[in-house]
Design a protein around this motif. Structure first.
Motif, PDB file in Angstrom:
ATOM      1  N   GLY A 178       0.805  -1.223   0.000  1.00  0.00           N
ATOM      2  CA  GLY A 178       0.000   0.000   0.000  1.00  0.00           C
ATOM      3  C   GLY A 178       0.830   1.260   0.000  1.00  0.00           C
ATOM      4  N   ALA A 179       2.141   1.120  -0.142  1.00  0.00           N
ATOM      5  CA  ALA A 179       3.031   2.282  -0.095  1.00  0.00           C
ATOM      6  C   ALA A 179       3.993   2.353  -1.272  1.00  0.00           C
ATOM      7  N   GLN A 180       4.068   1.285  -2.077  1.00  0.00           N
ATOM      8  CA  GLN A 180       4.914   1.272  -3.266  1.00  0.00           C
ATOM      9  C   GLN A 180       4.107   0.700  -4.428  1.00  0.00           C
ATOM     10  N   ALA A 181       4.375   1.191  -5.625  1.00  0.00           N
ATOM     11  CA  ALA A 181       3.669   0.689  -6.799  1.00  0.00           C
ATOM     12  C   ALA A 181       4.518   0.880  -8.044  1.00  0.00           C
ATOM     13  N   HIS A 182       4.552  -0.157  -8.888  1.00  0.00           N
ATOM     14  CA  HIS A 182       5.217  -0.045 -10.178  1.00  0.00           C
ATOM     15  C   HIS A 182       4.231   0.554 -11.174  1.00  0.00           C
ATOM     16  N   ALA A 183       3.984   1.845 -11.003  1.00  0.00           N
ATOM     17  CA  ALA A 183       3.027   2.546 -11.856  1.00  0.00           C
ATOM     18  C   ALA A 183       3.684   3.245 -13.032  1.00  0.00           C
ATOM     19  N   CYS A 184       4.983   3.010 -13.222  1.00  0.00           N
ATOM     20  CA  CYS A 184       5.687   3.622 -14.346  1.00  0.00           C
ATOM     21  C   CYS A 184       6.266   2.581 -15.301  1.00  0.00           C
ATOM     22  N   GLY A 185       6.216   1.309 -14.907  1.00  0.00           N
ATOM     23  CA  GLY A 185       6.662   0.255 -15.809  1.00  0.00           C
ATOM     24  C   GLY A 185       8.094  -0.183 -15.667  1.00  0.00           C
ATOM     25  N   HIS A 186       8.777   0.265 -14.627  1.00  0.00           N
ATOM     26  CA  HIS A 186      10.176  -0.108 -14.484  1.00  0.00           C
ATOM     27  C   HIS A 186      10.349  -1.603 -14.205  1.00  0.00           C
ATOM     28  N   ASP A 187       9.310  -2.246 -13.681  1.00  0.00           N
ATOM     29  CA  ASP A 187       9.359  -3.699 -13.496  1.00  0.00           C
ATOM     30  C   ASP A 187       9.528  -4.410 -14.841  1.00  0.00           C
ATOM     31  N   PHE A 188       8.902  -3.861 -15.893  1.00  0.00           N
ATOM     32  CA  PHE A 188       9.084  -4.405 -17.235  1.00  0.00           C
ATOM     33  C   PHE A 188      10.536  -4.264 -17.687  1.00  0.00           C
ATOM     34  N   HIS A 189      11.101  -3.093 -17.470  1.00  0.00           N
ATOM     35  CA  HIS A 189      12.453  -2.833 -17.959  1.00  0.00           C
ATOM     36  C   HIS A 189      13.449  -3.830 -17.361  1.00  0.00           C
ATOM     37  N   ALA A 190      13.365  -4.016 -16.054  1.00  0.00           N
ATOM     38  CA  ALA A 190      14.290  -4.938 -15.388  1.00  0.00           C
ATOM     39  C   ALA A 190      14.103  -6.365 -15.894  1.00  0.00           C
ATOM     40  N   ALA A 191      12.851  -6.793 -16.052  1.00  0.00           N
ATOM     41  CA  ALA A 191      12.582  -8.157 -16.514  1.00  0.00           C
ATOM     42  C   ALA A 191      13.036  -8.350 -17.959  1.00  0.00           C
ATOM     43  N   MET A 192      12.795  -7.363 -18.803  1.00  0.00           N
ATOM     44  CA  MET A 192      13.193  -7.475 -20.205  1.00  0.00           C
ATOM     45  C   MET A 192      14.706  -7.522 -20.349  1.00  0.00           C
ATOM     46  N   LEU A 193      15.413  -6.717 -19.540  1.00  0.00           N
ATOM     47  CA  LEU A 193      16.875  -6.728 -19.631  1.00  0.00           C
ATOM     48  C   LEU A 193      17.454  -8.031 -19.083  1.00  0.00           C
ATOM     49  N   LEU A 194      16.828  -8.614 -18.073  1.00  0.00           N
ATOM     50  CA  LEU A 194      17.284  -9.923 -17.598  1.00  0.00           C
ATOM     51  C   LEU A 194      17.228 -10.960 -18.718  1.00  0.00           C
ATOM     52  N   THR A 195      16.128 -10.988 -19.449  1.00  0.00           N
ATOM     53  CA  THR A 195      15.998 -11.968 -20.529  1.00  0.00           C
ATOM     54  C   THR A 195      16.938 -11.636 -21.683  1.00  0.00           C
ATOM     55  N   ALA A 196      17.147 -10.355 -21.947  1.00  0.00           N
ATOM     56  CA  ALA A 196      18.138  -9.983 -22.950  1.00  0.00           C
ATOM     57  C   ALA A 196      19.514 -10.502 -22.564  1.00  0.00           C
TER      58      ALA A 196
END
Length: 391
Positions: free
Chosen positions: A91-109
């Motif tokens: 209730g105090a943090q949220a991935h509302a900008c999409g940075h979770d995608f960036h980290a996951a995509m770079l891991l797979t790259a």
């Protein structure tokens, strides 16, 4: 290797990683969960991750030119109302900008590039960065050597974007400022407190703060060049603890954003002068702290056209270029782009029909996970092709 086909095969893994970051959202510089997860995954993929300041780095390939691939991984300090089953529970943090995608995509790259390491004609360096939202992460990792050992020759970053455009649009700017500078400021106004019934005994910092605010508004209206784009926002004004007490201090916090270096210098200088002189006019004083100092994001024109060409060559279904993209938001990848030739692109992650049109930084925003293979493969393909053409 056909990186897009391989990324499609790995789509479930990308989504799994993305959802881990999303559920375990962290903000700021110190992100122990994200850092540990990235290091664990990179090690599983056969790389040798290292801490770099508060972030993580690793390399793959052979000696030669070096291209840096960057992903931010921090969330926002806000509640999440997305309705996703994997929403952050704090209730105090949220991935509302999409940075979770960036980290996951770079891991797979990183995984795919390691699988294809024998074909690389240089070095790919990975940058998993904290604190983009507070404009601290890039500077922290630069101070800790991310652009050195081996020295970086070029850099590339992607950012997912919710919106009405279909999945597959890649947005870039090869001819001007892509994103605005940001200079965050904190103005601490010092007055003299007193009983609310005897204002003549005080130097009221709230009164000073109101006049400072109005004077700052006038800077945009009367001192900036109307041919340039300039934005000044005061988003935090705090003072006092009770209705019958005139406090000792008041605090204003805000940001200055512009697409022009000269206007940036003017507004930062005049913000300080106006705050100081206004406070003095009413008998008070100010202390001013700069809480962020990030230049405009200007991508290297030649490299941007080159990367856009590599994107086109991938033949991703539905992929389309969108040149000339520009935004009044800010991005601390600009600190990297100021030092080495760099490219920043948006990847559309449009809405699903039932999700509604909530923008980034809204607690209800949702992103379409179909963008995951596109982002992962774009990182890997463009890095491989750039090294091939610059070895």
């Amino acid at each position: 290797m056909n990186y897009y086909e391989r990324a499609v095969e790995l789509k479930d893994e990308i989504i799994e990683n993305r959802r881990y970051f999303h559920t375990n959202a962290e903000v700021g510089l110190d992100m122990p969960k994200a850092k540990a997860y990235v290091m664990k995954k990179l090690a599983e993929y056969g790389l040798e991750p290292k801490e770099c300041g508060y972030g993580v780095t690793a390399t793959v390939g052979r000696p030669g030119k070096v291209i840096l691939l960057r992903a931010d991984m921090d969330a926002l300090p806000m509640p999440e109302e997305s309705g996703e089953a994997f929403a952050c529970p704090t209730g105090a943090q949220a991935h509302a900008c999409g940075h979770d995608f960036h980290a996951a995509m770079l891991l797979t790259a990183a995984k795919m590039l390691k699988e294809n390491e024998a074909e690389l004609e240089g070095t790919v360096k990975f940058m998993f960065q904290p604190a983009e939202e507070t404009f601290e992460g890039s500077k922290n990792m630069i101070e800790n050597g991310i652009l050195e050992n081996p020295p970086v020759d070029a850099a590339l970053a992607y950012h997912v974007a919710p919106g009405k455009m279909p999945i597959g649009i890649y947005m870039y700017n090869d001819s001007g400022t892509m994103m605005f500078s940001v200079d965050g400021f904190r103005i601490i106004i010092k007055g003299k407190g007193s009983h609310g019934a005897y204002p003549q005994n005080s130097i009221d910092p709230i009164n000073i703060g109101v006049h400072v605010y109005l004077a700052l508004e006038a800077l945009i209206a009367r001192e900036t060049n109307p041919e340039k784009s300039c934005v000044m926002t005061v988003g935090h004004f705090e003072a006092g603890s009770a209705p019958n007490i005139i406090p000792e201090t008041a605090v204003l916090e805000g940001t200055i954003r512009t697409n022009d270096t000269e206007q940036r210098e003017l507004l930062v200088r005049r913000m300080k002068e106006v705050a100081q002189k206004t406070a003095e006019a009413y008998g008070g004083s100010v202390e001013i702290e700069m809480i962020s100092e990030v230049p405009p994001l200007i991508c290297d024109p030649k490299m941007t056209d080159e990367i856009a060409g590599y994107m086109k060559d991938m033949n991703i279904p539905g992929a389309m270029p969108y040149p000339g993209a520009a935004a009044s938001a800010s991005e601390d990848f600009a600190v990297i782009a100021e030092k080495v030739p760099s490219v920043f692109m948006y990847l559309s992650a449009g809405y699903l029909d039932e999700r509604g049109s909530y923008p980034a930084h809204n607690p209800k925003v949702q992103f379409n996970e179909d963008v995951c293979p596109i982002g992962a493969s774009s990182y890997a393909h463009c890095a491989t092709e750039w090294l091939k053409n610059h070895h």
